[in-house]
Each structure stands twice: as structure tokens, then as C-alpha cells.
Scaffold this motif. Structure first.
Motif, PDB file in Angstrom:
ATOM      1  N   TYR A  81       0.835  -1.206   0.000  1.00  0.00           N
ATOM      2  CA  TYR A  81       0.000   0.000   0.000  1.00  0.00           C
ATOM      3  C   TYR A  81       0.869   1.254   0.000  1.00  0.00           C
ATOM      4  CZ  TYR A  81      -4.109  -2.851   1.239  1.00  0.00           C
ATOM      5  OH  TYR A  81      -5.116  -3.758   1.259  1.00  0.00           O
ATOM      6  N   MET A  82       1.892   1.265   0.847  1.00  0.00           N
ATOM      7  CA  MET A  82       2.754   2.446   0.934  1.00  0.00           C
ATOM      8  C   MET A  82       3.470   2.706  -0.390  1.00  0.00           C
ATOM      9  SD  MET A  82       4.355   2.391   4.776  1.00  0.00           S
ATOM     10  CE  MET A  82       4.196   0.693   5.300  1.00  0.00           C
ATOM     11  N   LEU A  83       3.998   1.651  -1.002  1.00  0.00           N
ATOM     12  CA  LEU A  83       4.699   1.810  -2.278  1.00  0.00           C
ATOM     13  C   LEU A  83       3.752   2.254  -3.388  1.00  0.00           C
ATOM     14  CD1 LEU A  83       7.055  -1.308  -2.217  1.00  0.00           C
ATOM     15  CD2 LEU A  83       7.727   1.104  -2.019  1.00  0.00           C
ATOM     16  N   LEU A  84       2.586   1.654  -3.433  1.00  0.00           N
ATOM     17  CA  LEU A  84       1.623   2.012  -4.474  1.00  0.00           C
ATOM     18  C   LEU A  84       1.115   3.440  -4.313  1.00  0.00           C
ATOM     19  CD1 LEU A  84      -0.302  -1.363  -4.665  1.00  0.00           C
ATOM     20  CD2 LEU A  84       1.191  -0.386  -6.437  1.00  0.00           C
ATOM     21  N   ILE A  93      -4.956   5.385   0.820  1.00  0.00           N
ATOM     22  CA  ILE A  93      -5.655   4.976   2.028  1.00  0.00           C
ATOM     23  C   ILE A  93      -5.940   6.276   2.770  1.00  0.00           C
ATOM     24  CG2 ILE A  93      -5.556   3.613   4.144  1.00  0.00           C
ATOM     25  CD1 ILE A  93      -5.349   1.935   1.563  1.00  0.00           C
ATOM     26  N   MET A  94      -7.211   6.582   2.944  1.00  0.00           N
ATOM     27  CA  MET A  94      -7.588   7.864   3.537  1.00  0.00           C
ATOM     28  C   MET A  94      -8.135   7.668   4.950  1.00  0.00           C
ATOM     29  SD  MET A  94      -9.377   9.530   0.204  1.00  0.00           S
ATOM     30  CE  MET A  94     -10.463   8.142   0.061  1.00  0.00           C
ATOM     31  N   MET A  95      -7.742   8.577   5.821  1.00  0.00           N
ATOM     32  CA  MET A  95      -8.199   8.524   7.200  1.00  0.00           C
ATOM     33  C   MET A  95      -8.884   9.832   7.540  1.00  0.00           C
ATOM     34  SD  MET A  95      -6.169   7.374  10.560  1.00  0.00           S
ATOM     35  CE  MET A  95      -5.500   8.777  11.405  1.00  0.00           C
ATOM     36  N   GLY A  96     -10.135   9.728   7.938  1.00  0.00           N
ATOM     37  CA  GLY A  96     -10.864  10.918   8.363  1.00  0.00           C
ATOM     38  C   GLY A  96     -10.972  11.957   7.270  1.00  0.00           C
ATOM     39  N   VAL A  97     -11.090  13.192   7.676  1.00  0.00           N
ATOM     40  CA  VAL A  97     -11.280  14.306   6.750  1.00  0.00           C
ATOM     41  C   VAL A  97      -9.967  14.684   6.072  1.00  0.00           C
ATOM     42  CG1 VAL A  97     -12.020  16.704   6.566  1.00  0.00           C
ATOM     43  CG2 VAL A  97     -13.187  15.164   8.137  1.00  0.00           C
ATOM     44  N   THR A 101      -2.095   9.909   6.065  1.00  0.00           N
ATOM     45  CA  THR A 101      -1.790   8.718   6.859  1.00  0.00           C
ATOM     46  C   THR A 101      -0.287   8.571   7.025  1.00  0.00           C
ATOM     47  OG1 THR A 101      -1.811   7.328   4.881  1.00  0.00           O
ATOM     48  CG2 THR A 101      -3.847   7.435   6.144  1.00  0.00           C
ATOM     49  N   THR A 102       0.099   7.986   8.134  1.00  0.00           N
ATOM     50  CA  THR A 102       1.504   7.669   8.398  1.00  0.00           C
ATOM     51  C   THR A 102       1.734   6.200   8.027  1.00  0.00           C
ATOM     52  OG1 THR A 102       1.082   6.910  10.646  1.00  0.00           O
ATOM     53  CG2 THR A 102       1.483   9.282  10.353  1.00  0.00           C
ATOM     54  N   TYR A 109      -4.292  -0.136   9.031  1.00  0.00           N
ATOM     55  CA  TYR A 109      -5.317  -0.374   8.011  1.00  0.00           C
ATOM     56  C   TYR A 109      -5.202  -1.795   7.470  1.00  0.00           C
ATOM     57  CZ  TYR A 109      -7.720  -0.396   3.583  1.00  0.00           C
ATOM     58  OH  TYR A 109      -8.531  -0.760   2.539  1.00  0.00           O
ATOM     59  N   SER A 110      -3.983  -2.207   7.154  1.00  0.00           N
ATOM     60  CA  SER A 110      -3.764  -3.553   6.626  1.00  0.00           C
ATOM     61  C   SER A 110      -4.215  -4.620   7.622  1.00  0.00           C
ATOM     62  CB  SER A 110      -2.286  -3.737   6.271  1.00  0.00           C
ATOM     63  OG  SER A 110      -2.064  -5.025   5.743  1.00  0.00           O
TER      64      SER A 110
END
Length: 163
Positions: A81-84, A93-97, A101-102, A109-110
Motif C-alpha cells: 500500500y505504501m509503495l503504491l 488509504i484515507m483517514m478521516g477528513v 496517513t503515516t 489499516y492492513s
């Protein structure tokens, strides 16, 4: 519609096809790698457990080994996910508004997807949705495989004379 509009639709369609193809390819690759890691881990555990005489040691090695295999697979998907996200336009990968993401958020998430807990506080977009759906199926399958392996190990241990 003008000829430019048709060309734009055609280009947009081609991009969607390329994104879908890449997402499916990455999903298949990650699923294959996860199954291979899991298979090799369980084979290794089976070989390592043979000399242990104590049920307690065998059970602890089984549980920690199975947990380690699943954690490696979660990190494998998180790394993908991080590489993509960083090197492609497949999505995020979205978190909140904020949507920021770190790396640790991505591992979280994974883990939520792999274990099919899915709290819903983080969401994939674009082609990462296909990869996330595949991760959920792979995670469910490999966790079930881990449970079966643990059951058979316990059956082998406790089916004989108890210590």
C-alpha cells in the motif's frame, strides 16, 4: 459531443483499464506471496515442532509461529500500500477528513482489512479498493488455515498421553 470529448472519454477509459489491470496484477502477486509465506512458515513450524517433547513448548511455538506468519503477511500488504500510494496513481488509504496517513496508519489499516475487522475509520480509494478486497479474502483464508494447523497440532499433542 465534440471529437475532443470522445478522445477524452477514450483516454479516460484506457486509464481506468490500465489501473484495473495493475490492481488485479498486484492483488494476484500479493495473494501468491502471502500464501507462499504462510505455507513455508507452517512447513517450517511442523519441522521445528517434531523434536519438542513438552506439550507446552510445542503449543507456544505453534501459536507464536502462526502469529508471526500472519504479522509478516499484514506488513507485506502494508508495504505494498505504501509503495503504491507513493509511486503510482492507483489510489490512497484515507483517514478521516484530512486523508493524511503515516506508515503506522497503513499497517493498522492492513491489519483491519486482513483480519476482516474493518472498523471503517480508514478507506481505500481507486485501485487500492481491489487490493484491499483481495487482502480481506486472503487474510480470512490464511487465518483459517492457521487455526486448522493449530487444531491439528493440538490434536496430535493431546490425542496421545497427556503430560
Amino acid at each position: 459531443m465534440s471529437p475532443c470529448g470522445f478522445a477524452t472519454l477514450e483516454i479516460h477509459g484506457d486509464l481506468l483499464m490500465a489501473e484495473s489491470a495493475l490492481s488485479i496484477f498486484v492483488s494476484i502477486l500479493l495473494a501468491g506471496m502471502s500464501v507462499l509465506v504462510h505455507y513455508e512458515s507452517l512447513c517450517f513450524l511442523d519441522r521445528v515442532l517434531t523434536p519438542f517433547g513438552s506439550h507446552r513448548k510445542r503449543l507456544l511455538v505453534t501459536m507464536f509461529g502462526v502469529l508471526a506468519a500472519n504479522i509478516v503477511e499484514i506488513w507485506l500488504y502494508a508495504g505494498a500500500y505504501m509503495l503504491l500510494e507513493r509511486y503510482t496513481d492507483l489510489g490512497a488509504i484515507m483517514m478521516g477528513v484530512s486523508g493524511d496517513t503515516t506508515p503506522l496508519d497503513t499497517v493498522y489499516y492492513s491489519a483491519m482489512v486482513y483480519t476482516t475487522v474493518g472498523f471503517g475509520d480508514m478507506l481505500p480509494s481507486g485501485g487500492l479498493r481491489i487490493i484491499s478486497a483481495t487482502e480481506a479474502l486472503v487474510g480470512l483464508s490464511l487465518i483459517t488455515w492457521s487455526a486448522s494447523f493449530t487444531f491439528f497440532q493440538m490434536q496430535a499433542m493431546f490425542g496421545k498421553n497427556r503430560e
